[in-house]
Design a protein around this motif. Structure first.
Motif, short mmCIF file in Angstrom:
data_model
loop_
_atom_site.label_atom_id
_atom_site.label_comp_id
_atom_site.label_asym_id
_atom_site.label_seq_id
_atom_site.Cartn_x
_atom_site.Cartn_y
_atom_site.Cartn_z
N LYS A 36 0.92 -1.37 0.15
CA LYS A 36 0.05 -0.04 0.07
C LYS A 36 0.82 1.27 -0.06
N VAL A 37 0.35 2.28 -0.64
CA VAL A 37 1.08 3.74 -0.89
C VAL A 37 0.54 4.55 0.26
N PHE A 85 6.45 10.28 0.71
CA PHE A 85 5.87 9.18 0.56
C PHE A 85 6.45 8.00 1.39
N ARG A 86 5.67 6.72 1.42
CA ARG A 86 6.38 5.55 2.04
C ARG A 86 5.47 4.44 1.37
N ILE A 87 6.27 3.41 1.48
CA ILE A 87 5.41 2.20 0.84
C ILE A 87 5.22 1.22 2.30
N LEU A 88 4.11 0.58 2.31
CA LEU A 88 3.61 -0.30 3.41
C LEU A 88 3.84 -1.74 2.66
N ALA A 89 4.65 -2.69 3.15
CA ALA A 89 4.53 -4.13 2.59
C ALA A 89 3.72 -4.79 3.72
N VAL A 90 2.76 -5.79 3.13
CA VAL A 90 1.97 -6.54 3.78
C VAL A 90 2.56 -8.04 3.49
N TYR A 91 2.93 -8.81 4.37
CA TYR A 91 3.63 -10.23 4.35
C TYR A 91 2.58 -10.98 4.54
N SER A 92 3.11 -12.37 4.01
CA SER A 92 1.99 -13.48 4.06
C SER A 92 1.66 -13.73 5.34
N ASN A 94 0.60 -11.73 7.53
CA ASN A 94 -0.22 -10.39 7.74
C ASN A 94 0.52 -9.28 8.61
N ASP A 95 1.78 -9.55 8.71
CA ASP A 95 2.62 -8.56 9.26
C ASP A 95 2.80 -7.58 8.48
N ASN A 96 3.12 -6.32 8.68
CA ASN A 96 3.33 -5.26 7.72
C ASN A 96 4.37 -4.44 8.39
N LYS A 97 5.23 -3.71 7.19
CA LYS A 97 6.31 -3.07 7.56
C LYS A 97 6.53 -1.66 6.47
N GLU A 98 6.97 -0.79 7.02
CA GLU A 98 7.03 0.28 6.28
C GLU A 98 8.42 0.74 5.70
N SER A 99 8.68 1.15 4.49
CA SER A 99 9.73 1.60 3.96
C SER A 99 10.26 2.58 4.90
#
Length: 214
Positions: A36-37, A85-92, A94-99
């Motif tokens: 997600k952006v 801006f930053r990028i949010l990654a959603v992992y398999s 369901n954890d997530n981490k921001e750039s």
């Protein structure tokens, strides 16, 4: 373990929109499912906002020595404001981490910018059942020094939906493989050049198809 995406690079597309490009470095961590952006206006303690789009991680796992690169646009911004801006990654799991956050980006009104050279799409080569190769040229008087790279946009010709997007790094590029695509399907393509500051008008649309099964 989870590995975050790189902070996004930002290009102005219009008075209200920008393009972001980022990368996931090669790693052996948990798979990413979607991104997600997020963006916020700088100043006055503005909150981060999240765009509605889920950007799929897709296949293949890596598409270069360095990792895998991604391209997405953000619309409905306001000119003459500064954003991060930053990028949010959603992992398999369901954890997530921001750039990390992008550099500050001031969205200039277009009237202040020199026009960028517009590429001309020459041919869409039927490369395989799941890929095509775009071939393009620049006018002989185009100033290549202005160009950082190109954005390719593509979608099935039968669709009126959003374009998929890809970034081609480097001014000298004159061809680029787009994959994976659906088999025996007609797509439409358009291209624009970009610099750190801005992007060109679009090339004329050109159609091409993937190969039929043997």
């Amino acid at each position: 373990s989870t590995y975050p995406p790189t902070p996004p690079n930002v290009t102005r597309l219009s008075d209200e929109s920008v393009m972001l490009r980022w990368m996931v470095p090669r790693n052996d961590g948990l798979p990413i499912v979607i991104f997600k952006v997020q963006y916020r206006m700088v100043g006055k303690r503005k909150n981060w906002q999240t765009t509605n789009d889920n950007i799929p991680y897709g296949k293949p796992k890596w598409n270069s020595e360095l990792g895998k690169s991604f391209t997405a646009s953000v619309t409905d911004l306001k000119p003459q404001h500064t954003y991060r801006f930053r990028i949010l990654a959603v992992y398999s799991n369901n954890d997530n981490k921001e750039s990390n956050t992008s550099a500050k980006f001031y969205l200039q009104p277009g009237a202040a910018l020199d026009p960028m050279p517009v590429p001309e799409l020459l041919e869409i080569e039927e490369y395989s059942e799941t890929a095509v190769v775009l071939h393009w040229s620049l006018a002989s008087d185009a100033d290549e020094h202005l160009i950082t790279g190109y954005y390719a946009y593509y979608r099935p010709s039968s669709s009126a939906g959003e374009y998929f997007k890809a970034t081609i790094e480097g001014a000298h590029a004159r061809s680029f493989k787009i994959a994976p695509l659906e088999t025996a399907t007609m797509y439409e393509f358009k291209l624009q050049s970009f610099s750190a500051a801005s992007a060109s008008e679009f090339s004329a649309l050109k159609q091409g198809r993937t190969q039929r099964p043997k």
